[in-house]
Design a protein around this motif. Structure first.
Motif, PDB file in Angstrom:
ATOM      1  N   CYS A   1       0.808  -1.232   0.000  1.00 37.44           N
ATOM      2  CA  CYS A   1       0.000   0.000   0.000  1.00 37.44           C
ATOM      3  C   CYS A   1       0.835   1.273   0.000  1.00 37.44           C
ATOM      4  CB  CYS A   1      -0.901   0.047   1.230  1.00 37.44           C
ATOM      5  SG  CYS A   1      -2.126  -1.252   1.365  1.00 37.44           S
TER       6      CYS A   1
ATOM      7  N   ALA B   1      12.208   0.795  -3.479  1.00 39.08           N
ATOM      8  CA  ALA B   1      11.337   1.974  -3.484  1.00 39.08           C
ATOM      9  C   ALA B   1      12.143   3.233  -3.767  1.00 39.08           C
ATOM     10  CB  ALA B   1      10.628   2.098  -2.135  1.00 39.08           C
ATOM     11  N   PRO B   2      11.802   3.958  -4.827  1.00 33.64           N
ATOM     12  CA  PRO B   2      12.484   5.228  -5.058  1.00 33.64           C
ATOM     13  C   PRO B   2      11.981   6.284  -4.079  1.00 33.64           C
ATOM     14  CG  PRO B   2      10.715   4.952  -6.642  1.00 33.64           C
ATOM     15  CD  PRO B   2      10.751   3.690  -5.811  1.00 33.64           C
TER      16      PRO B   2
ATOM     17  N   VAL C   1       5.030   3.165  -6.439  1.00 34.18           N
ATOM     18  CA  VAL C   1       5.836   1.962  -6.198  1.00 34.18           C
ATOM     19  C   VAL C   1       5.159   0.725  -6.810  1.00 34.18           C
ATOM     20  CG1 VAL C   1       6.854   0.485  -4.420  1.00 34.18           C
ATOM     21  CG2 VAL C   1       7.035   2.965  -4.239  1.00 34.18           C
ATOM     22  N   GLN C   2       3.825   0.672  -6.807  1.00 34.09           N
ATOM     23  CA  GLN C   2       3.154  -0.406  -7.552  1.00 34.09           C
ATOM     24  C   GLN C   2       3.479  -0.316  -9.037  1.00 34.09           C
ATOM     25  OE1 GLN C   2      -1.100  -0.705  -7.014  1.00 34.09           O
ATOM     26  NE2 GLN C   2      -0.893  -1.493  -4.936  1.00 34.09           N
TER      27      GLN C   2
ATOM     28  N   ILE D   1       7.480  -8.447  -5.827  1.00 29.99           N
ATOM     29  CA  ILE D   1       6.922  -7.098  -5.819  1.00 29.99           C
ATOM     30  C   ILE D   1       7.992  -6.200  -5.178  1.00 29.99           C
ATOM     31  CG2 ILE D   1       4.546  -7.936  -5.717  1.00 29.99           C
ATOM     32  CD1 ILE D   1       4.495  -6.995  -2.749  1.00 29.99           C
ATOM     33  N   PRO D   2       7.915  -4.896  -5.360  1.00 27.78           N
ATOM     34  CA  PRO D   2       8.966  -4.037  -4.810  1.00 27.78           C
ATOM     35  C   PRO D   2       9.098  -4.198  -3.289  1.00 27.78           C
ATOM     36  CG  PRO D   2       7.630  -2.813  -6.374  1.00 27.78           C
ATOM     37  CD  PRO D   2       6.942  -4.132  -6.162  1.00 27.78           C
ATOM     38  N   SER D   3      10.335  -4.284  -2.834  1.00 27.31           N
ATOM     39  CA  SER D   3      10.608  -4.300  -1.398  1.00 27.31           C
ATOM     40  C   SER D   3      11.105  -2.921  -1.002  1.00 27.31           C
ATOM     41  CB  SER D   3      11.680  -5.336  -1.077  1.00 27.31           C
ATOM     42  OG  SER D   3      12.963  -4.799  -1.384  1.00 27.31           O
ATOM     43  N   ALA D   4      11.422  -2.791   0.280  1.00 30.45           N
ATOM     44  CA  ALA D   4      11.920  -1.504   0.782  1.00 30.45           C
ATOM     45  C   ALA D   4      13.173  -1.062   0.034  1.00 30.45           C
ATOM     46  CB  ALA D   4      12.200  -1.608   2.282  1.00 30.45           C
ATOM     47  N   LEU D   5      13.896  -2.023  -0.546  1.00 28.16           N
ATOM     48  CA  LEU D   5      15.128  -1.677  -1.255  1.00 28.16           C
ATOM     49  C   LEU D   5      14.859  -1.198  -2.681  1.00 28.16           C
ATOM     50  CD1 LEU D   5      17.353  -4.642  -0.078  1.00 28.16           C
ATOM     51  CD2 LEU D   5      17.356  -2.296   0.766  1.00 28.16           C
TER      52      LEU D   5
ATOM     53  N   PHE E   1       5.448 -15.037  -3.507  1.00 30.98           N
ATOM     54  CA  PHE E   1       6.355 -13.899  -3.618  1.00 30.98           C
ATOM     55  C   PHE E   1       7.782 -14.291  -3.969  1.00 30.98           C
ATOM     56  CE2 PHE E   1       3.035 -12.113  -0.733  1.00 30.98           C
ATOM     57  CZ  PHE E   1       2.579 -11.141  -1.605  1.00 30.98           C
ATOM     58  N   ALA E   2       8.126 -15.578  -3.825  1.00 36.60           N
ATOM     59  CA  ALA E   2       9.483 -15.990  -4.195  1.00 36.60           C
ATOM     60  C   ALA E   2       9.619 -16.026  -5.715  1.00 36.60           C
ATOM     61  CB  ALA E   2       9.810 -17.346  -3.597  1.00 36.60           C
TER      62      ALA E   2
ATOM     63  N   TYR F   1       6.435   2.274   1.030  1.00 35.60           N
ATOM     64  CA  TYR F   1       7.488   2.236   2.052  1.00 35.60           C
ATOM     65  C   TYR F   1       7.918   3.601   2.588  1.00 35.60           C
ATOM     66  CZ  TYR F   1       7.884  -2.547   0.346  1.00 35.60           C
ATOM     67  OH  TYR F   1       7.592  -3.835  -0.039  1.00 35.60           O
TER      68      TYR F   1
ATOM     69  N   GLY G   1       2.335   5.021  -2.764  1.00 40.40           N
ATOM     70  CA  GLY G   1       2.010   3.606  -2.952  1.00 40.40           C
ATOM     71  C   GLY G   1       1.733   3.280  -4.409  1.00 40.40           C
TER      72      GLY G   1
ATOM     73  N   TYR H   1       7.366 -14.342  -7.787  1.00 44.44           N
ATOM     74  CA  TYR H   1       6.752 -13.138  -8.342  1.00 44.44           C
ATOM     75  C   TYR H   1       7.136 -12.012  -7.391  1.00 44.44           C
ATOM     76  CZ  TYR H   1       3.112  -9.958 -10.073  1.00 44.44           C
ATOM     77  OH  TYR H   1       2.435  -8.892 -10.616  1.00 44.44           O
TER      78      TYR H   1
END
Lengths: 177, 733
Positions: free
Chosen positions: A140, B667-668, B633-634, B661-665, B656-657, A143, B630, B659
């Motif tokens: 959502c 995220a711009p 980042v999606q 999706i963006p992780s905290a690393l 998720f392994a 981050y 949000g 497929y």
């Protein structure tokens, strides 16, 4: 046919518990189903999303991958244990105020993981925060508000560890960071 | 603009305390005494004839309370409103891998899994249609539409530059962190209660009532806290609820049906995969004149949301630009993939990717800055859009482009980045989009076009709102409480919003938050104004406080509930002629992405993003920023990472392994730039936002990769393999 059970003793959120658990049950299942602590979430049950993160002797683990029987005599902190004496943890306050919790499903896992980060490193930089939270997925927020919430909490809680260090030293089993 | 007391402030969300303490209740947290665990039995074949179904071996197992097939459905075996009769449990023909054929309930998850395995189904596999191009060639259509404006063919020869290409986007998974789930509980008085993770209580209610053959008023739906949805919890919860309700009525026990993560990935609707052919022509001075687009979506096995996706794609296909001539042919094809569904930016994400990539290519062709080229072609007040609708309000496009240009230091970076050498190259790209907000001309069968809301004041002065829209996590209910507080002169914390429970809630469309927020907010304003008038008229001559007035109203038997309405404006769209007024109001967004490409590995990182939105007045800036960040980042996930892969019609990248999706690393840093261009669709000058945030970032990223390297990608996601291949192709030219 009853599966074999084992009598387990552990501390959860500062309280001692004794539970007869089926040996194949995960810590996540025991927390949610036997102890009624439903704040910790099922996200994938494959160790991929971080929604089930709890602290084991102060270190974040994925409770969907840990067997409950691995936790004998150990100290577990869930999201329900973050608030103390009716006071929200500064991280909880910050997550609520900044909008870091949208749907909220990932929030408990982020909170305990961030708690462990701040206990280990009271003044993390943005990169430290992103590294520490890289195993927790959020769909959502993108981050950013989560980073901001952790940064906001840094000042407020740098001196106060959430829980006194565990009485027993952390064993190397059961936990996966 | 008028100033407001509560509107525009960063009011904290009322649901936040529950969410940070772990006490918010999601459906999986409900475990009523004696509940049974349900599980669906699903076809492994994407296309087959179901020759025989034997449920007896499942029923005979210990701990199993029911195993039901299509023949056990007392009501209609049909999803509500499904024009193609999509069944709840398949009978005869199987149309996608994962289609449910039976449902079981047992005392434990293990027993339910054993029961599902014990069901004996005999299939005759049939050839499966799994390729979009083949389906299109075979005219296997679920929905079609077209737009005609002038004759582009008459213009090509006069164009100085023409670019054309084929752009493709893959199926994308919503990847809400909470999988789908419902709980059905017989209420002991001849009714049934459905709780669950869902976007549209009304749709779930209709599905349950139809399956049971009961009137709607015996089927109560009370949504739980929803752990994310993004369009992915519309049909699925209705489908699951119908199944759980059948079992609950049969067993007279509460029945909980939760999907596992891999099952949710494999068997629930995705964003439509698309193939879009675009041809754009114009002058060397940068004037766009002609557009030809063939827009094809893979709708999967059933109609579900394809007409809606097609409507949104068609009505937005021309983007933010004034064209002299355009031809758009749109189709959603039927295949044997899992049915495609709504997903934030439905139908538009695909169109925006193709059109904006073509515009960027055209700018390169005529040697103009892509931002300047866009500026020369913007729709202006009085212009006609491709559907023949006059642009009424100020569209705000120029303001948006100015905002992202300034904030990103565009000129300097456009000039300097191409000079960078070495392994890591930097690039910056832009995209622009126009997005219809509020009520649309698309009305699904049975959906109400008028939205209602109620406002009730209790004897102590506290307020309860009854609304039909679910808060999926964006803070819709926080916003509505803010609106009521503004209107009634109280504080947001004095207002509670009902949980869209069908016994209390008024009619509201499901899903589409952008229009929900606006239409429902308008209905709430109406209800609150009526309520305020009623209360203030009590002892109007006395200098009483609000609470004293309420007490006086109670004493005098004055009605303490008011109903408000928000009627949809007159809208129209004809899919045959492409003419009409599909939306009353439009928002817009411009995005700039700054990226870094490793030219040896093909890895791309988005380092910064600027996302400007003409959203009118931001009712709550914290919620708005949350939607923008949000959404971006999606969109980054869709641009770089996300592709649901199938083999022989079966999903092979479930979980998720497989497929990412963006992780905290990943995220711009996102800068949300909010511009108020006027032309509001909702109360207080508000426009919707949630959907637009995701639309423009992918083409901006692809343009930035081209800026950095000269490589142009035409298919999402931009994986290292695709980037490397595009680099090789660019180097070979």
């Amino acid at each position: 046919m009853d599966a074999p059970k084992q009598l387990m003793r552990f501390q959860v959120n500062g309280e001692p518990h004794q539970v007869a658990v089926r040996i194949e049950k995960t810590l996540l299942e025991v927390l949610r189903e036997d102890l009624g602590l439903t704040g910790t979430k099922h996200g994938c049950e494959l160790g991929e999303c971080g929604a089930c993160a709890v602290l084991l002797d102060g270190r974040p683990i994925l409770s969907c991958l840990a067997l409950a029987v691995e936790c004998q005599d150990r100290d577990i902190t869930t999201v329900e244990g973050l608030a103390q004496d009716g006071q929200l943890d500064p991280l909880q306050e910050a997550f609520a105020v900044t909008g870091a919790a949208q749907c909220g499903y990932c929030t408990p896992g982020f909170l305990v993981t961030a708690r462990a980060l701040l206990d280990a490193k009271p003044k993390p930089c943005r990169r430290d925060i992103a590294d520490a939270l890289a195993g927790n997925l959020c769909r959502c927020t993108g981050y950013l508000k989560i980073f901001e919430a952790v940064e906001q909490a840094i000042g407020a809680c740098a001196v106060r560890p959430i829980r006194p260090p565990a009485a027993t030293p952390a064993a190397p089993t059961g936990g996966r960071a | 603009m008028p100033e407001y007391r509560v509107i525009g402030r960063r009011v904290p969300r009322p649901d936040a305390p529950g969410k940070v303490t772990g006490s918010a209740t999601y459906v999986a947290d409900l475990a009523p005494a004696g509940y049974l665990v349900a599980r669906l039995v699903r076809s492994p074949h994407p296309h087959a004839r179901l020759r025989a179904l034997d449920l007896l071996p499942a029923r005979a197992l210990p701990g199993v309370h029911a195993a039901l097939g299509a023949h056990d459905i007392p009501g209609e075996n049909r999803m509500p409103g499904a024009p193609d009769g999509q069944p709840i449990l398949a009978v005869g023909e199987i149309r996608y891998a994962g289609e449910p054929i039976a449902v079981v309930a047992a005392e434990s998850a293990e027993a339910a899994a054993a029961a599902a395995r014990a069901v004996r189904a005999e299939y005759e596999p049939l050839p499966a249609l799994l390729d979009l191009d083949t389906a299109f060639a075979g005219r296997s259509f679920l929905a079609q539409g077209r737009i005609r404006r002038g004759d582009p063919d008459a213009l090509w020869s006069g164009c100085d530059a023409v670019v054309e290409g084929v752009w493709r986007t893959p199926p994308q998974e919503h990847a809400y962190l909470e999988p789908n789930g419902v709980l059905a509980t017989p209420d002991g008085t001849g009714g049934i209660l459905i709780q669950g993770s869902l976007q549209s209580a009304a749709l779930v209610q209709r599905a349950v009532a139809a399956a049971l053959g009961w009137p709607l008023n015996r089927c109560r739906v009370a949504p739980c806290t929803v752990g994310g949805a993004f369009g992915g919890k519309e049909e699925v919860p209705a489908h699951l609820a119908a199944c759980a309700a059948l079992l609950a009525v049969r067993t007279r026990r509460p029945v909980r049906l939760l999907l596992g993560r891999e099952e949710d990935f494999a068997c629930t609707p995705k964003r439509h995969a698309a193939r879009i052919d675009v041809k754009v022509g114009g002058t060397k001075a940068g004037g766009l004149t002609a557009l030809d687009m063939r827009y094809v979506l893979d709708g999967g096995a059933y109609v579900t949301a394809s007409p809606y996706a097609l409507f949104r794609g068609l009505t937005h296909a021309g983007g933010a630009y004034a064209w002299r001539a355009a031809r758009i042919d749109a189709a959603a094809v039927r295949t044997h993939h899992v049915p495609a569904g709504a997903f934030r930016g439905t139908g538009e994400v695909q169109a925006a990717f193709a059109l904006e990539c073509a515009i960027d290519l055209f700018a390169a062709q005529v040697g103009l800055d892509p931002l300047d080229l866009r500026r020369r072609n913007l729709l202006a007040i009085g212009d006609e859009t491709l559907t023949g609708q006059k642009v009424e309000g100020p569209p705000g496009f120029a303001d948006l482009l100015d905002a992202v240009e300034r904030a990103s230091d565009w000129r300097v970076k456009r000039a300097e980045f191409p000079r960078s050498r070495g392994i890591r190259r930097h690039g910056i790209g832009v995209a622009l989009w126009r997005h219809g907000v509020g009520p649309s001309a698309f009305a699904a069968a049975g959906e109400p076009t008028t939205v209602e809301a109620s406002a009730a004041v209790a004897s102590d002065g506290s307020i309860t709102l009854g609304v039909g829209c679910v808060d999926e996590g964006q803070g819709a209910h926080a916003l509505l409480a803010q609106v009521a507080a503004e209107e009634l002169g109280c504080m947001p914390e004095d207002v509670r919003v009902s949980d869209a429970d069908t016994t209390r809630a008024a009619a509201a469309p499901g899903g589409d938050f952008a229009s929900d927020a606006l239409s429902v907010a308008a209905a709430v304003v109406d209800a609150c104004r009526k309520l305020r008038t009623a209360i203030e008229s009590v002892a109007g001559d006395l200098p009483l406080s609000w609470k004293d007035r309420v007490r006086e109203a109670v004493r005098r038997n004055v009605g303490l509930v008011a109903n408000g309405r928000s009627a949809a404006p007159a809208l129209s769209f004809d899919r045959e002629t492409g003419k009409g007024r599909p939306f009353a109001a439009y928002a817009a967004t411009a995005a700039i992405a700054e990226i870094e490409v490793d030219i040896e590995t093909g890895e791309v990182a988005v380092t910064r993003a600027w996302s400007a939105h003409d959203i009118g007045r931001a009712l709550n800036p914290t919620l708005v920023e949350g939607q923008v960040e949000g959404g971006i980042v999606q969109g980054v996930g869709g641009a770089l990472l996300e592709e649901l892969r199938t083999r022989d019609g079966r999903v092979v990248s479930g979980g998720f392994a497989h497929y990412a999706i963006p992780s905290a690393l990943d995220a711009p840093v996102v800068s949300a730039l909010l511009v108020d261009g006027g032309g509001a669709a909702g109360p207080y000058g508000a426009k919707g936002l949630g959907e637009a945030a995701v639309v423009a970032i992918a083409p901006a990223i692809v343009a930035a990769i081209a800026h950095a390297t000269g490589a142009r990608l035409a298919e999402l996601p931009c994986t290292p393999e695709r980037v490397t291949a595009a680099l090789a192709k660019a180097a070979g030219r």
